[in-house]
Design an enzyme around this catalytic site. Structure first.
Site, short mmCIF file in Angstrom:
data_model
loop_
_atom_site.label_atom_id
_atom_site.label_comp_id
_atom_site.label_asym_id
_atom_site.label_seq_id
_atom_site.Cartn_x
_atom_site.Cartn_y
_atom_site.Cartn_z
N SER A 106 63.71 -49.80 31.25
CA SER A 106 62.86 -49.35 30.15
C SER A 106 63.73 -49.06 28.93
O SER A 106 64.46 -49.94 28.48
CB SER A 106 62.03 -48.13 30.57
OG SER A 106 61.07 -47.81 29.58
N HIS A 146 59.92 -52.69 30.31
CA HIS A 146 58.80 -52.16 29.53
C HIS A 146 58.92 -52.65 28.08
O HIS A 146 59.87 -52.30 27.39
CB HIS A 146 58.79 -50.64 29.56
CG HIS A 146 58.60 -50.07 30.93
ND1 HIS A 146 59.04 -48.82 31.29
CD2 HIS A 146 58.01 -50.59 32.04
CE1 HIS A 146 58.73 -48.59 32.56
NE2 HIS A 146 58.11 -49.65 33.03
N ASP A 203 58.91 -44.52 36.65
CA ASP A 203 58.43 -45.82 37.11
C ASP A 203 59.54 -46.54 37.88
O ASP A 203 60.65 -46.69 37.39
CB ASP A 203 57.99 -46.67 35.91
CG ASP A 203 57.31 -47.96 36.34
OD1 ASP A 203 56.75 -48.00 37.45
OD2 ASP A 203 57.33 -48.93 35.55
#
Length: 356
Positions: free
Chosen positions: A177, A203, A299
């Protein structure tokens, strides 16, 4: 009382400035301390208050965002989030900005359906919080949950039996991310031309992943492309999840392939690392090698634990080389990590694990 994250919005569109101000005003962790129509006005604003994060448009009159970003990073580094329009030029400029020191990219908000606006607000606020944490590591504000944080169950139910067919072919799954665009470049440029097939969730906003994959493909020895539904996993190739779609690993006979699917935000993201990792646990099991890299939040942590329990080899990027030591830290805390390594050692460790 938790300290607010001070945000300065720099965009030549009055509508965008107002929309972003409204979004941030609804989040108790964020405070808009100023708006500016161009970098010259922004400099004036910064003479009275120094923001924690600057939200910066790329295409502006008088001075473009890239020039302003380079000046900021050379004179007074402040975390910058790029707020870009969905165009080929916008995507290219956004990745240039990441090279110059920006930490996140978000898509400009636009008036659309209620669901789009809600999800867009979540992503924008989370991007700003992640950017602030990239510099303010001790920031301790409690996370403001805008919507329920769904688990991978929303896309793929947990596999009670864990009946994975044993195969010798290895497959690599990677999640990243905040800070991941640069970290993935380092990782993939170090991969040999005949490396095992790789599936990646980074992401990133919709429409930006194709440009990101194209940039990596031009600098890496392996092929890098945005994943399409049904793509077969091949040696010497990395597939990157399209923005706004979940990526799942599947198997047909002796071949792995990927599936791209719509669905709810999982762990506040789509694509979600947890969804990819859970699918790898189910369809690859101990034939998978997984890496979780720099990023805010959790995540991928639960999915990595599931992979670890199937016998997959799991690696986390270390704190020293992460822009934000969030996702790897959560995976370590859950006990799902076999090795914690610096960014520069990840590629060799992955290849070694696949060859063992």
């Amino acid at each position: 009382m938790a300290r607010h994250i001070k945000v300065l919005i720099v965009d030549d569109s009055a509508l965008v400035r107002q929309t972003l101000t409204d979004i941030f005003s609804a989040d108790p962790e964020l405070e808009v301390v100023g708006t500016a129509s161009d970098p010259f006005v922004a400099v004036k604003r910064m003479e009275t208050v120094v923001p924690d994060v600057i939200l910066l448009d790329v295409a502006m009159p008088r001075m473009d965002g890239l020039t302003f970003l380079r000046k900021i990073m050379s004179q007074h580094p402040i975390p910058v989030v790029i707020c870009s329009a969905v165009t080929e030029q916008g995507a290219e400029a956004s990745f240039k900005a990441m090279e110059y020191g920006a930490v996140e990219i978000i898509q400009k908000p636009k008036v659309s359906t209620k669901q789009f606006l809600e999800e867009s607000s979540i992503r924008i606020c989370d991007a700003v919080k992640a950017a602030a944490r990239a510099q303010l590591r001790k920031l301790a504000a409690k996370r403001f949950e805008v919507t329920p944080k769904l688990s991978a169950d929303a896309m793929l139910p947990a596999n009670a039996g864990r009946s994975v067919v044993q195969r010798t072919e290895k497959v690599v799954v990677v999640g990243a991310s905040t800070g991941g665009t640069e970290a993935l470049r380092v990782l993939l440029e170090a991969m040999p031309p005949d490396c095992p097939p790789i599936a990646i969730v980074q992401h990133m906003p919709e429409h930006f992943t194709a440009a990101f994959a194209g940039r990596l493909n031009s600098t890496c020895r392996i092929q890098v492309k945005e994943a399409s539904d049904g793509d077969v996993m091949q040696r010497g190739q990395a597939l990157i999840a399209p923005g706004n779609l979940h990526l799942l690993l599947k198997r047909s006979g002796s071949r792995y392939y990927v599936e791209t699917k719509e669905g709810p935000l999982v762990r506040r993201h789509r694509p979600s690392v947890d969804v990819l990792f859970r699918s790898a646990a189910r369809y690859a099991g101990n034939n998978a090698v997984a890496a979780i890299m720099t990023g805010m939040g959790d995540d991928g942590a639960a999915g990595m634990k599931e992979l670890h329990e199937t016998g997959a080899y799991t690696i986390a990027q270390d704190e020293a080389t992460c822009v934000v030591y969030g996702m790897p830290h959560e995976a370590v805390k859950l006990g799902g990590v076999d090795a914690v390594l610096p960014l520069g050692a990840l590629a060799a460790a992955i290849v070694k694990a696949c060859n063992s």
